[in-house]
Motif scaffolding. Structure first.
Motif, mmCIF file in Angstrom:
data_model
loop_
_atom_site.group_PDB
_atom_site.id
_atom_site.type_symbol
_atom_site.label_atom_id
_atom_site.label_comp_id
_atom_site.label_asym_id
_atom_site.label_seq_id
_atom_site.Cartn_x
_atom_site.Cartn_y
_atom_site.Cartn_z
ATOM 1 N N LEU A 75 0.837 -1.193 0.000
ATOM 2 C CA LEU A 75 0.000 0.000 0.000
ATOM 3 C C LEU A 75 0.873 1.245 0.000
ATOM 4 C CD1 LEU A 75 -2.638 -1.070 2.684
ATOM 5 C CD2 LEU A 75 -3.044 -0.839 0.225
ATOM 6 N N PRO A 76 0.407 2.335 -0.618
ATOM 7 C CA PRO A 76 1.179 3.578 -0.572
ATOM 8 C C PRO A 76 1.454 4.006 0.865
ATOM 9 C CG PRO A 76 -0.614 3.746 -2.160
ATOM 10 C CD PRO A 76 -0.835 2.465 -1.409
ATOM 11 N N ASN A 77 2.555 4.664 1.073
ATOM 12 C CA ASN A 77 2.941 5.112 2.402
ATOM 13 C C ASN A 77 1.864 6.011 3.013
ATOM 14 O OD1 ASN A 77 4.637 5.469 4.654
ATOM 15 N ND2 ASN A 77 5.482 7.363 3.799
ATOM 16 N N GLY A 78 1.399 5.647 4.193
ATOM 17 C CA GLY A 78 0.383 6.449 4.875
ATOM 18 C C GLY A 78 -1.036 6.187 4.432
ATOM 19 N N TYR A 79 -1.258 5.200 3.539
ATOM 20 C CA TYR A 79 -2.607 4.920 3.047
ATOM 21 C C TYR A 79 -3.466 4.413 4.203
ATOM 22 C CZ TYR A 79 -6.190 3.606 -0.339
ATOM 23 O OH TYR A 79 -7.346 3.518 -1.058
ATOM 24 N N SER A 80 -4.564 5.114 4.488
ATOM 25 C CA SER A 80 -5.404 4.748 5.622
ATOM 26 C C SER A 80 -6.729 5.486 5.548
ATOM 27 C CB SER A 80 -4.686 5.101 6.935
ATOM 28 O OG SER A 80 -5.400 4.619 8.054
ATOM 29 N N ASP A 81 -7.593 5.242 6.528
ATOM 30 C CA ASP A 81 -8.854 5.977 6.651
ATOM 31 C C ASP A 81 -8.655 7.096 7.669
ATOM 32 O OD1 ASP A 81 -8.526 3.691 8.394
ATOM 33 O OD2 ASP A 81 -10.485 4.162 9.239
ATOM 34 N N TYR A 82 -9.058 8.304 7.291
ATOM 35 C CA TYR A 82 -8.735 9.487 8.098
ATOM 36 C C TYR A 82 -9.960 10.189 8.673
ATOM 37 C CZ TYR A 82 -3.938 9.011 6.535
ATOM 38 O OH TYR A 82 -2.657 8.531 6.321
ATOM 39 N N TYR A 83 -11.115 9.553 8.555
ATOM 40 C CA TYR A 83 -12.308 10.131 9.178
ATOM 41 C C TYR A 83 -12.978 9.086 10.057
ATOM 42 C CZ TYR A 83 -17.109 11.626 9.892
ATOM 43 O OH TYR A 83 -18.323 11.934 10.477
ATOM 44 N N VAL A 84 -13.256 9.455 11.300
ATOM 45 C CA VAL A 84 -13.953 8.580 12.241
ATOM 46 C C VAL A 84 -15.162 9.343 12.773
ATOM 47 C CG1 VAL A 84 -13.805 7.290 14.393
ATOM 48 C CG2 VAL A 84 -11.788 7.477 12.913
ATOM 49 N N PRO A 85 -16.376 8.810 12.609
ATOM 50 C CA PRO A 85 -17.581 9.494 13.103
ATOM 51 C C PRO A 85 -17.514 9.718 14.610
ATOM 52 C CG PRO A 85 -18.160 7.682 11.635
ATOM 53 C CD PRO A 85 -16.704 7.552 11.908
ATOM 54 N N ASP A 86 -18.195 10.758 15.063
ATOM 55 C CA ASP A 86 -18.233 11.077 16.497
ATOM 56 C C ASP A 86 -18.763 9.892 17.289
ATOM 57 O OD1 ASP A 86 -17.273 13.593 16.018
ATOM 58 O OD2 ASP A 86 -19.254 14.547 15.977
ATOM 59 N N GLY A 87 -18.115 9.611 18.414
ATOM 60 C CA GLY A 87 -18.564 8.543 19.300
ATOM 61 C C GLY A 87 -17.991 7.177 18.987
ATOM 62 N N SER B 231 -8.045 -2.392 -3.553
ATOM 63 C CA SER B 231 -9.439 -2.741 -3.289
ATOM 64 C C SER B 231 -9.827 -2.207 -1.917
ATOM 65 C CB SER B 231 -9.616 -4.260 -3.322
ATOM 66 O OG SER B 231 -10.920 -4.628 -2.934
ATOM 67 N N ASN B 232 -10.936 -1.456 -1.858
ATOM 68 C CA ASN B 232 -11.387 -0.823 -0.616
ATOM 69 C C ASN B 232 -12.800 -1.287 -0.269
ATOM 70 O OD1 ASN B 232 -9.156 1.491 -0.509
ATOM 71 N ND2 ASN B 232 -9.986 1.463 -2.572
ATOM 72 N N ALA C 208 -20.309 6.978 3.281
ATOM 73 C CA ALA C 208 -19.775 7.744 2.152
ATOM 74 C C ALA C 208 -18.663 8.693 2.609
ATOM 75 C CB ALA C 208 -20.898 8.526 1.477
ATOM 76 N N ARG C 209 -18.842 9.311 3.753
ATOM 77 C CA ARG C 209 -17.824 10.250 4.234
ATOM 78 C C ARG C 209 -16.533 9.525 4.615
ATOM 79 N NH1 ARG C 209 -18.626 15.003 8.854
ATOM 80 N NH2 ARG C 209 -16.546 15.917 8.626
ATOM 81 N N ILE C 210 -16.659 8.364 5.213
ATOM 82 C CA ILE C 210 -15.471 7.563 5.518
ATOM 83 C C ILE C 210 -14.723 7.225 4.229
ATOM 84 C CG2 ILE C 210 -14.659 5.344 6.419
ATOM 85 C CD1 ILE C 210 -17.119 5.459 8.331
ATOM 86 N N ALA C 211 -15.499 6.800 3.201
ATOM 87 C CA ALA C 211 -14.890 6.427 1.926
ATOM 88 C C ALA C 211 -14.142 7.580 1.290
ATOM 89 C CB ALA C 211 -15.969 5.911 0.972
ATOM 90 N N GLU C 212 -14.709 8.773 1.377
ATOM 91 C CA GLU C 212 -14.077 9.942 0.771
ATOM 92 C C GLU C 212 -12.781 10.336 1.461
ATOM 93 O OE1 GLU C 212 -17.197 12.749 1.062
ATOM 94 O OE2 GLU C 212 -18.372 11.902 -0.608
ATOM 95 N N ASN C 213 -12.569 9.793 2.654
ATOM 96 C CA ASN C 213 -11.372 10.143 3.411
ATOM 97 C C ASN C 213 -10.425 8.962 3.590
ATOM 98 O OD1 ASN C 213 -11.609 13.081 4.721
ATOM 99 N ND2 ASN C 213 -13.647 12.181 4.634
ATOM 100 N N ILE C 214 -10.405 8.090 2.587
ATOM 101 C CA ILE C 214 -9.413 7.025 2.523
ATOM 102 C C ILE C 214 -8.417 7.385 1.432
ATOM 103 C CG2 ILE C 214 -9.011 4.603 1.967
ATOM 104 C CD1 ILE C 214 -11.703 3.932 3.149
ATOM 105 N N PHE C 215 -7.180 7.555 1.818
ATOM 106 C CA PHE C 215 -6.143 7.898 0.837
ATOM 107 C C PHE C 215 -4.773 7.656 1.435
ATOM 108 C CE2 PHE C 215 -7.843 11.722 2.890
ATOM 109 C CZ PHE C 215 -6.720 12.239 3.524
#
Length: 229
Positions: free
Chosen positions: A113-125, A209-210, A222-229
């Motif tokens: 995976l590219p360096n730092g590739y991860s999910d960067y948004y976590v919903p409140d709570g 593949s995500n 959808a918001r989680i998906a938009e913040n995977i990079f």
């Protein structure tokens, strides 16, 4: 109990095409209905036979050209993401069983995976459960839960490799085509026994593949998906 079948990419494609053709045939009028609508077709029959007799060599060439095009298309596109997505859509639409689809990848897959590739948004709570996750250079699975709410979701990302499999459960899940940024994606929706709606969002992009799955809202998925990079 659902039927589970494991097939190759080519076999799945043929099954999907056959199911598509059968669906079209089933929608055609029956011989009795045609006879009722068109009681006298003798003149049509004569003209058709004459046309086939005159055009038989051309029809043969057309069929050969069409089959050649299909073979070339399969050879050129069977490993492309767009073509796989078309096959997925056909399988999802016409084959109401649980299925695993195996495909090959054209060219050299990513080594990691590219360096730092991860999910960067976590919903409140929601908090990440490090005890249930795993991470490696080639893939990761992150698990999140919200204490006391019964809500949770997972994020899985992996490099696409030859022999990788994709699963579909058409008996319990409804699929639709959506977008994640500029990438085509598939959104599956199912309902658990407790009444919770579960979403599973999958897409391929840049050799990765995500997949996100959980009983949280579609907007949050959808918001989680938009913040995977």
């Amino acid at each position: 109990m659902s039927e589970r079948t494991e097939v190759s990419f080519d076999a799945a494609l043929m099954m999907a095409l056959r199911a598509d053709a059968q669906k079209e045939l089933d929608e055609l009028p029956t011989p009795a209905q045609l006879k009722e609508r068109y009681p006298d077709t003798s003149r049509w029959d004569a003209r058709l036979q004459a046309a086939l007799h005159k055009r038989r060599p051309m029809l043969k060439r057309v069929l050969v050209a069409a089959l050649t095009l299909v073979i070339l298309t399969l050879g050129a596109l069977a490993v492309s993401a767009d073509f796989r997505k078309t096959v997925y859509t056909m399988i999802q639409k016409f084959l109401p069983i649980e299925m695993q689809l195996t495909y090959q990848v054209d060219g050299e897959p990513l080594e990691q995976l590219p360096n730092g590739y991860s999910d960067y948004y976590v919903p409140d709570g929601f908090e990440r459960d490090c005890e249930q996750e795993f991470e490696s250079a080639e893939n990761f699975l992150h698990v999140y839960s919200s204490k006391g709410s019964g809500k949770g979701y997972t994020v899985r990302c992996s490099i696409i490799q030859p022999g990788q499999q994709s699963s579909f459960d058409n008996e319990h899940t409804t699929y639709e085509n959506v977008k994640v940024g500029d990438a085509d994606a598939t959104l599956g929706t199912s309902v658990e026994k407790n009444g919770d709606t579960v979403y599973i969002l999958s897409w391929e992009q840049r050799g990765i593949s995500n997949t996100i799955m959980g009983n949280i809202s579609q907007d949050e998925i959808a918001r989680i998906a938009e913040n995977i990079f």
